[in-house]
Motif scaffolding. Sequence first.
Motif, PDB file in Angstrom:
ATOM      1  N   LEU A   5      44.418  32.169  37.909  1.00 42.59           N
ATOM      2  CA  LEU A   5      44.317  33.039  38.974  1.00 42.59           C
ATOM      3  C   LEU A   5      44.664  34.390  38.155  1.00 42.59           C
ATOM      4  O   LEU A   5      45.437  34.751  37.873  1.00 42.59           O
ATOM      5  N   GLU A   6      43.683  35.426  38.554  1.00 37.11           N
ATOM      6  CA  GLU A   6      43.751  36.796  38.023  1.00 37.11           C
ATOM      7  C   GLU A   6      44.503  37.483  38.787  1.00 37.11           C
ATOM      8  O   GLU A   6      44.523  37.752  40.081  1.00 37.11           O
ATOM      9  N   VAL A   7      45.846  38.184  38.498  1.00 41.44           N
ATOM     10  CA  VAL A   7      46.787  38.854  38.917  1.00 41.44           C
ATOM     11  C   VAL A   7      47.005  40.180  38.274  1.00 41.44           C
ATOM     12  O   VAL A   7      47.027  40.223  36.873  1.00 41.44           O
ATOM     13  N   GLY A  37      52.288  44.365  42.746  1.00 38.30           N
ATOM     14  CA  GLY A  37      50.837  43.466  42.384  1.00 38.30           C
ATOM     15  C   GLY A  37      50.601  42.816  43.342  1.00 38.30           C
ATOM     16  O   GLY A  37      51.036  42.446  44.348  1.00 38.30           O
ATOM     17  N   GLY A  38      49.530  42.049  42.782  1.00 37.42           N
ATOM     18  CA  GLY A  38      49.146  40.634  43.582  1.00 37.42           C
ATOM     19  C   GLY A  38      47.564  40.254  42.978  1.00 37.42           C
ATOM     20  O   GLY A  38      47.141  40.818  42.051  1.00 37.42           O
ATOM     21  N   LYS A  39      47.074  39.536  43.648  1.00 39.08           N
ATOM     22  CA  LYS A  39      45.641  38.952  43.132  1.00 39.08           C
ATOM     23  C   LYS A  39      44.499  39.618  43.410  1.00 39.08           C
ATOM     24  O   LYS A  39      44.305  40.460  44.401  1.00 39.08           O
ATOM     25  N   LEU A  40      43.487  39.617  42.547  1.00 37.20           N
ATOM     26  CA  LEU A  40      42.225  40.307  42.684  1.00 37.20           C
ATOM     27  C   LEU A  40      41.650  39.519  43.811  1.00 37.20           C
ATOM     28  O   LEU A  40      41.469  38.517  44.051  1.00 37.20           O
ATOM     29  N   GLU A  47      42.080  47.671  38.095  1.00 38.52           N
ATOM     30  CA  GLU A  47      42.168  48.964  38.485  1.00 38.52           C
ATOM     31  C   GLU A  47      42.150  48.968  40.003  1.00 38.52           C
ATOM     32  O   GLU A  47      43.131  49.422  40.732  1.00 38.52           O
ATOM     33  N   GLU A  48      41.070  48.511  40.579  1.00 37.80           N
ATOM     34  CA  GLU A  48      40.802  48.611  42.054  1.00 37.80           C
ATOM     35  C   GLU A  48      41.952  47.917  42.763  1.00 37.80           C
ATOM     36  O   GLU A  48      42.449  48.367  43.681  1.00 37.80           O
ATOM     37  N   ALA A  49      42.147  46.532  42.198  1.00 39.21           N
ATOM     38  CA  ALA A  49      43.186  45.743  42.760  1.00 39.21           C
ATOM     39  C   ALA A  49      44.590  46.158  42.852  1.00 39.21           C
ATOM     40  O   ALA A  49      45.243  46.342  43.780  1.00 39.21           O
ATOM     41  N   ILE A  50      44.973  46.917  41.678  1.00 34.20           N
ATOM     42  CA  ILE A  50      46.290  47.476  41.600  1.00 34.20           C
ATOM     43  C   ILE A  50      46.691  48.747  42.611  1.00 34.20           C
ATOM     44  O   ILE A  50      47.326  48.966  43.244  1.00 34.20           O
ATOM     45  N   VAL A  51      45.497  49.560  42.786  1.00 35.00           N
ATOM     46  CA  VAL A  51      45.596  50.608  43.630  1.00 35.00           C
ATOM     47  C   VAL A  51      45.658  49.996  45.071  1.00 35.00           C
ATOM     48  O   VAL A  51      46.446  50.518  45.705  1.00 35.00           O
ATOM     49  N   ARG A  52      45.007  49.124  45.478  1.00 35.04           N
ATOM     50  CA  ARG A  52      44.961  48.460  46.624  1.00 35.04           C
ATOM     51  C   ARG A  52      46.350  47.778  47.095  1.00 35.04           C
ATOM     52  O   ARG A  52      46.920  47.950  48.064  1.00 35.04           O
ATOM     53  N   GLU A  53      46.651  46.992  46.004  1.00 35.57           N
ATOM     54  CA  GLU A  53      47.920  46.326  46.253  1.00 35.57           C
ATOM     55  C   GLU A  53      49.038  47.314  46.634  1.00 35.57           C
ATOM     56  O   GLU A  53      50.052  47.123  47.388  1.00 35.57           O
ATOM     57  N   CYS A  54      49.253  48.423  45.776  1.00 32.61           N
ATOM     58  CA  CYS A  54      50.165  49.424  45.889  1.00 32.61           C
ATOM     59  C   CYS A  54      50.057  50.011  47.461  1.00 32.61           C
ATOM     60  O   CYS A  54      51.166  50.355  47.768  1.00 32.61           O
ATOM     61  N   ARG A  55      48.935  50.369  47.761  1.00 27.63           N
ATOM     62  CA  ARG A  55      48.909  51.003  48.937  1.00 27.63           C
ATOM     63  C   ARG A  55      49.419  49.952  49.978  1.00 27.63           C
ATOM     64  O   ARG A  55      50.166  50.185  51.059  1.00 27.63           O
ATOM     65  N   GLU A  56      48.897  48.600  49.999  1.00 24.74           N
ATOM     66  CA  GLU A  56      49.303  47.641  51.054  1.00 24.74           C
ATOM     67  C   GLU A  56      50.781  47.334  50.928  1.00 24.74           C
ATOM     68  O   GLU A  56      51.349  47.024  52.034  1.00 24.74           O
ATOM     69  N   GLU A  57      51.329  47.106  49.553  1.00 23.90           N
ATOM     70  CA  GLU A  57      52.730  46.669  49.509  1.00 23.90           C
ATOM     71  C   GLU A  57      53.756  47.915  49.780  1.00 23.90           C
ATOM     72  O   GLU A  57      54.952  47.492  50.064  1.00 23.90           O
ATOM     73  N   HIS A  81      46.871  34.613  34.992  1.00 22.49           N
ATOM     74  CA  HIS A  81      46.531  35.528  34.034  1.00 22.49           C
ATOM     75  C   HIS A  81      46.976  37.017  34.579  1.00 22.49           C
ATOM     76  O   HIS A  81      46.349  37.755  35.385  1.00 22.49           O
ATOM     77  N   LEU A  82      48.114  37.343  34.002  1.00 23.72           N
ATOM     78  CA  LEU A  82      48.673  38.527  34.682  1.00 23.72           C
ATOM     79  C   LEU A  82      48.487  39.856  33.912  1.00 23.72           C
ATOM     80  O   LEU A  82      48.592  39.834  32.644  1.00 23.72           O
ATOM     81  N   THR A  83      47.801  40.955  34.364  1.00 26.85           N
ATOM     82  CA  THR A  83      47.385  42.124  33.684  1.00 26.85           C
ATOM     83  C   THR A  83      48.173  43.310  34.251  1.00 26.85           C
ATOM     84  O   THR A  83      48.290  43.515  35.496  1.00 26.85           O
ATOM     85  N   VAL A  84      49.135  43.785  33.500  1.00 29.31           N
ATOM     86  CA  VAL A  84      49.876  44.887  33.693  1.00 29.31           C
ATOM     87  C   VAL A  84      49.467  46.183  33.359  1.00 29.31           C
ATOM     88  O   VAL A  84      49.176  46.436  32.084  1.00 29.31           O
TER      89      VAL A  84
END
Length: 129
Positions: A5-7, A37-40, A47-57, A81-84
Amino acid sequence: MENALEVVAALISRGSRFMICRRPVHKARGGLWEFAGGKLEPGETGEEAIVRECREEMGIGIRPLGVFMEEVYAYPDMTIHLTVYRAEILEGEPQCLEHSEIRFITADEADGYAFCPADQAVVRRLRGQ
């Protein structure tokens, strides 16, 4: 990584402190600390996922500043598979919209917190281990 799972997660710093979030007790690995963070979602970049997750969370706008590290971790119920990403806050103050607590800590204080297993590698790297 096949079947992982891409996270994504955000490493957000303020001076020598970095932000950690505590998972709600009713979720998997509840009560443990993690990096936000979270799942793609399908078709999304990291990059899009981390921006979205930070706004949501947390209700904040961030800018990713590049990959800090990657880690593959096999939990009993899934492999991730965690990308920080290093990131900076562009707007807002972090709020607990998904987490039970948010704190900024130093690497030396990290031993006092129980982190999700996949996030422990991030903490070790921050500590230079």
